[in-house]
Motif scaffolding. Structure first.
Motif, PDB file in Angstrom:
ATOM      1  N   ALA A  28       0.857  -1.179   0.000  1.00  0.00           N
ATOM      2  CA  ALA A  28       0.000   0.000   0.000  1.00  0.00           C
ATOM      3  C   ALA A  28       0.895   1.232   0.000  1.00  0.00           C
ATOM      4  CB  ALA A  28      -0.914  -0.005   1.217  1.00  0.00           C
ATOM      5  N   THR A  29       0.520   2.223  -0.793  1.00  0.00           N
ATOM      6  CA  THR A  29       1.343   3.406  -0.967  1.00  0.00           C
ATOM      7  C   THR A  29       1.092   4.420   0.146  1.00  0.00           C
ATOM      8  OG1 THR A  29       1.221   3.097  -3.346  1.00  0.00           O
ATOM      9  CG2 THR A  29       1.896   5.266  -2.587  1.00  0.00           C
ATOM     10  N   ALA A  30       2.180   4.889   0.762  1.00  0.00           N
ATOM     11  CA  ALA A  30       2.058   5.939   1.779  1.00  0.00           C
ATOM     12  C   ALA A  30       1.759   7.253   1.072  1.00  0.00           C
ATOM     13  CB  ALA A  30       3.348   6.044   2.577  1.00  0.00           C
ATOM     14  N   LEU A  31       0.731   7.943   1.524  1.00  0.00           N
ATOM     15  CA  LEU A  31       0.292   9.179   0.891  1.00  0.00           C
ATOM     16  C   LEU A  31       0.606  10.369   1.792  1.00  0.00           C
ATOM     17  CD1 LEU A  31      -3.203   7.896  -0.286  1.00  0.00           C
ATOM     18  CD2 LEU A  31      -1.107   8.050  -1.636  1.00  0.00           C
ATOM     19  N   LYS A  32       0.827  11.520   1.177  1.00  0.00           N
ATOM     20  CA  LYS A  32       1.115  12.750   1.918  1.00  0.00           C
ATOM     21  C   LYS A  32      -0.162  13.576   2.019  1.00  0.00           C
ATOM     22  CE  LYS A  32       3.991  16.832   1.905  1.00  0.00           C
ATOM     23  NZ  LYS A  32       4.839  17.714   1.146  1.00  0.00           N
ATOM     24  N   THR A  33      -0.498  14.000   3.231  1.00  0.00           N
ATOM     25  CA  THR A  33      -1.706  14.790   3.452  1.00  0.00           C
ATOM     26  C   THR A  33      -1.487  16.239   3.049  1.00  0.00           C
ATOM     27  OG1 THR A  33      -2.325  13.366   5.298  1.00  0.00           O
ATOM     28  CG2 THR A  33      -3.387  15.516   5.194  1.00  0.00           C
ATOM     29  N   ASP A  34      -2.427  16.789   2.300  1.00  0.00           N
ATOM     30  CA  ASP A  34      -2.428  18.209   1.963  1.00  0.00           C
ATOM     31  C   ASP A  34      -3.267  18.918   3.027  1.00  0.00           C
ATOM     32  OD1 ASP A  34      -2.825  20.772   0.946  1.00  0.00           O
ATOM     33  OD2 ASP A  34      -2.965  20.073  -1.133  1.00  0.00           O
ATOM     34  N   ALA A  35      -2.600  19.435   4.051  1.00  0.00           N
ATOM     35  CA  ALA A  35      -3.290  20.021   5.210  1.00  0.00           C
ATOM     36  C   ALA A  35      -4.170  21.206   4.822  1.00  0.00           C
ATOM     37  CB  ALA A  35      -2.277  20.442   6.268  1.00  0.00           C
ATOM     38  N   ALA A  36      -3.763  21.981   3.828  1.00  0.00           N
ATOM     39  CA  ALA A  36      -4.535  23.157   3.421  1.00  0.00           C
ATOM     40  C   ALA A  36      -5.884  22.781   2.820  1.00  0.00           C
ATOM     41  CB  ALA A  36      -3.730  23.996   2.426  1.00  0.00           C
ATOM     42  N   LYS A  37      -5.988  21.605   2.239  1.00  0.00           N
ATOM     43  CA  LYS A  37      -7.236  21.177   1.597  1.00  0.00           C
ATOM     44  C   LYS A  37      -8.017  20.172   2.430  1.00  0.00           C
ATOM     45  CE  LYS A  37      -5.441  21.832  -3.069  1.00  0.00           C
ATOM     46  NZ  LYS A  37      -5.052  21.160  -4.315  1.00  0.00           N
ATOM     47  N   ASP A 179     -25.925  14.510  23.402  1.00  0.00           N
ATOM     48  CA  ASP A 179     -24.909  13.459  23.484  1.00  0.00           C
ATOM     49  C   ASP A 179     -24.352  13.127  22.097  1.00  0.00           C
ATOM     50  OD1 ASP A 179     -23.305  11.548  24.717  1.00  0.00           O
ATOM     51  OD2 ASP A 179     -24.896  10.052  24.846  1.00  0.00           O
ATOM     52  N   GLU A 180     -25.175  13.236  21.074  1.00  0.00           N
ATOM     53  CA  GLU A 180     -24.787  12.865  19.716  1.00  0.00           C
ATOM     54  C   GLU A 180     -23.878  13.918  19.101  1.00  0.00           C
ATOM     55  OE1 GLU A 180     -28.010  13.001  20.771  1.00  0.00           O
ATOM     56  OE2 GLU A 180     -28.265  10.849  21.032  1.00  0.00           O
ATOM     57  N   VAL A 181     -22.765  13.448  18.560  1.00  0.00           N
ATOM     58  CA  VAL A 181     -21.795  14.299  17.877  1.00  0.00           C
ATOM     59  C   VAL A 181     -21.451  13.613  16.568  1.00  0.00           C
ATOM     60  CG1 VAL A 181     -19.455  15.266  17.971  1.00  0.00           C
ATOM     61  CG2 VAL A 181     -20.826  15.116  20.064  1.00  0.00           C
ATOM     62  N   THR A 182     -21.374  14.397  15.504  1.00  0.00           N
ATOM     63  CA  THR A 182     -20.996  13.850  14.205  1.00  0.00           C
ATOM     64  C   THR A 182     -19.627  14.391  13.824  1.00  0.00           C
ATOM     65  OG1 THR A 182     -23.313  13.782  13.543  1.00  0.00           O
ATOM     66  CG2 THR A 182     -21.678  13.609  11.798  1.00  0.00           C
ATOM     67  N   ILE A 183     -18.676  13.480  13.622  1.00  0.00           N
ATOM     68  CA  ILE A 183     -17.340  13.852  13.162  1.00  0.00           C
ATOM     69  C   ILE A 183     -17.325  13.662  11.644  1.00  0.00           C
ATOM     70  CG2 ILE A 183     -14.872  13.365  13.274  1.00  0.00           C
ATOM     71  CD1 ILE A 183     -15.431  12.043  16.038  1.00  0.00           C
ATOM     72  N   LYS A 184     -16.968  14.718  10.938  1.00  0.00           N
ATOM     73  CA  LYS A 184     -16.869  14.643   9.481  1.00  0.00           C
ATOM     74  C   LYS A 184     -15.425  14.948   9.103  1.00  0.00           C
ATOM     75  CE  LYS A 184     -21.430  16.674   9.044  1.00  0.00           C
ATOM     76  NZ  LYS A 184     -22.161  17.858   8.646  1.00  0.00           N
ATOM     77  N   PHE A 185     -14.919  14.201   8.151  1.00  0.00           N
ATOM     78  CA  PHE A 185     -13.554  14.489   7.725  1.00  0.00           C
ATOM     79  C   PHE A 185     -13.415  14.389   6.215  1.00  0.00           C
ATOM     80  CE2 PHE A 185     -13.854  10.016   8.670  1.00  0.00           C
ATOM     81  CZ  PHE A 185     -13.249   9.403   7.577  1.00  0.00           C
ATOM     82  N   ARG A 186     -12.510  15.184   5.717  1.00  0.00           N
ATOM     83  CA  ARG A 186     -12.122  15.179   4.311  1.00  0.00           C
ATOM     84  C   ARG A 186     -10.604  15.301   4.310  1.00  0.00           C
ATOM     85  NH1 ARG A 186     -13.540  16.700  -1.045  1.00  0.00           N
ATOM     86  NH2 ARG A 186     -11.973  18.069  -1.994  1.00  0.00           N
ATOM     87  N   VAL A 187      -9.937  14.226   3.901  1.00  0.00           N
ATOM     88  CA  VAL A 187      -8.476  14.211   3.867  1.00  0.00           C
ATOM     89  C   VAL A 187      -8.047  14.115   2.403  1.00  0.00           C
ATOM     90  CG1 VAL A 187      -6.373  13.036   4.609  1.00  0.00           C
ATOM     91  CG2 VAL A 187      -8.359  13.116   6.132  1.00  0.00           C
ATOM     92  N   VAL A 188      -7.345  15.149   1.955  1.00  0.00           N
ATOM     93  CA  VAL A 188      -6.841  15.189   0.589  1.00  0.00           C
ATOM     94  C   VAL A 188      -5.365  14.803   0.630  1.00  0.00           C
ATOM     95  CG1 VAL A 188      -6.456  16.650  -1.437  1.00  0.00           C
ATOM     96  CG2 VAL A 188      -8.481  17.014   0.013  1.00  0.00           C
ATOM     97  N   THR A 189      -4.991  13.831  -0.206  1.00  0.00           N
ATOM     98  CA  THR A 189      -3.610  13.341  -0.188  1.00  0.00           C
ATOM     99  C   THR A 189      -2.986  13.375  -1.577  1.00  0.00           C
ATOM    100  OG1 THR A 189      -4.260  11.045  -0.592  1.00  0.00           O
ATOM    101  CG2 THR A 189      -4.134  11.755   1.713  1.00  0.00           C
ATOM    102  N   THR A 190      -1.658  13.418  -1.555  1.00  0.00           N
ATOM    103  CA  THR A 190      -0.863  13.287  -2.774  1.00  0.00           C
ATOM    104  C   THR A 190       0.129  12.177  -2.564  1.00  0.00           C
ATOM    105  OG1 THR A 190       0.724  14.915  -1.964  1.00  0.00           O
ATOM    106  CG2 THR A 190      -1.074  15.752  -3.324  1.00  0.00           C
ATOM    107  N   GLN A 191       0.691  11.670  -3.655  1.00  0.00           N
ATOM    108  CA  GLN A 191       1.683  10.598  -3.510  1.00  0.00           C
ATOM    109  C   GLN A 191       3.078  11.155  -3.408  1.00  0.00           C
ATOM    110  OE1 GLN A 191       1.252   7.644  -6.529  1.00  0.00           O
ATOM    111  NE2 GLN A 191      -0.591   6.836  -5.608  1.00  0.00           N
TER     112      GLN A 191
END
Length: 191
Positions: A28-37, A179-191
């Motif tokens: 599996a390829t390690a990906l780099k996170t684009d923190a700005a996006k 009590d209910e909390v919704t965690i939403k995430f969007r992680v943009v990565t590059t190789q």
């Protein structure tokens, strides 16, 4: 002697062959996170009114193989003190012991234990979520898509804040903060 020598050579050859066969599984390829996006946000209700907040700092380490998603891994560390409700006074309040207790538990984390193909082209992700020193097993669907040369990972994970002791003492009252909390995430990565 020839038989034992052959057995020894055969055993070594089989060991080498099994390692070579196993290597593609680990590819599996390690990906780099684009923190700005990328972003991690939460939504909860206070007095039945939806409130959105975000974590400004987090680190996602993702190794992904679209052909073999079961070889993929994800680790996410969130800097709790980067929690932002949009008001400096509220931000200070939620870092206190009754809420996140950021002094004692500066990080929240997710570590995947299994990623596998799921329904409707999504992946089913399971793992351990740790917040405020409490760890639970969680599962959620994950969407993976390409945007240009980037891979985008998006998901929604509903949790219960009291499971992690977020809101102690008088703040256990769920009529004030649900009590209910919704965690939403969007992680943009590059190789």
């Amino acid at each position: 002697m020839f038989v034992s020598s052959l057995s020894s050579k055969t055993t070594r050859w089989l060991a080498i062959a099994s390692v070579c066969v196993a290597l593609p599984v680990l590819a599996a390829t390690a990906l780099k996170t684009d923190a700005a996006k990328s972003n991690v946000t939460i939504t909860f209700k206070q007095l039945n009114v939806p409130v959105d907040a975000k974590f400004k700092k987090f680190n996602a380490q993702i190794s992904y193989d679209s052909a073999k998603p079961e070889t993929s891994k994800a680790n996410v560390d969130i800097d709790v003190s980067s929690f932002d409700l949009g008001d400096p006074e509220y931000n200070k309040e939620v870092l206190k012991k009754e809420w996140f207790n950021a002094a004692q538990f500066p990080k929240a984390s997710f570590v995947s234990s299994q990623i596998k193909p799921g329904a409707a082209g999504k992946l089913d992700v399971s793992g351990k979520l740790t917040i405020k020193g409490k760890t639970t097993d969680v599962s959620f669907p994950l969407t993976v898509k390409k945007e240009g040369t980037n891979q985008v990972f998006e998901g929604v994970l509903p949790i219960k804040r009291l499971t992690y002791s977020i809101g102690e003492g008088e703040w256990k009252d769920t009529s004030m903060v649900a009590d209910e909390v919704t965690i939403k995430f969007r992680v943009v990565t590059t190789q």
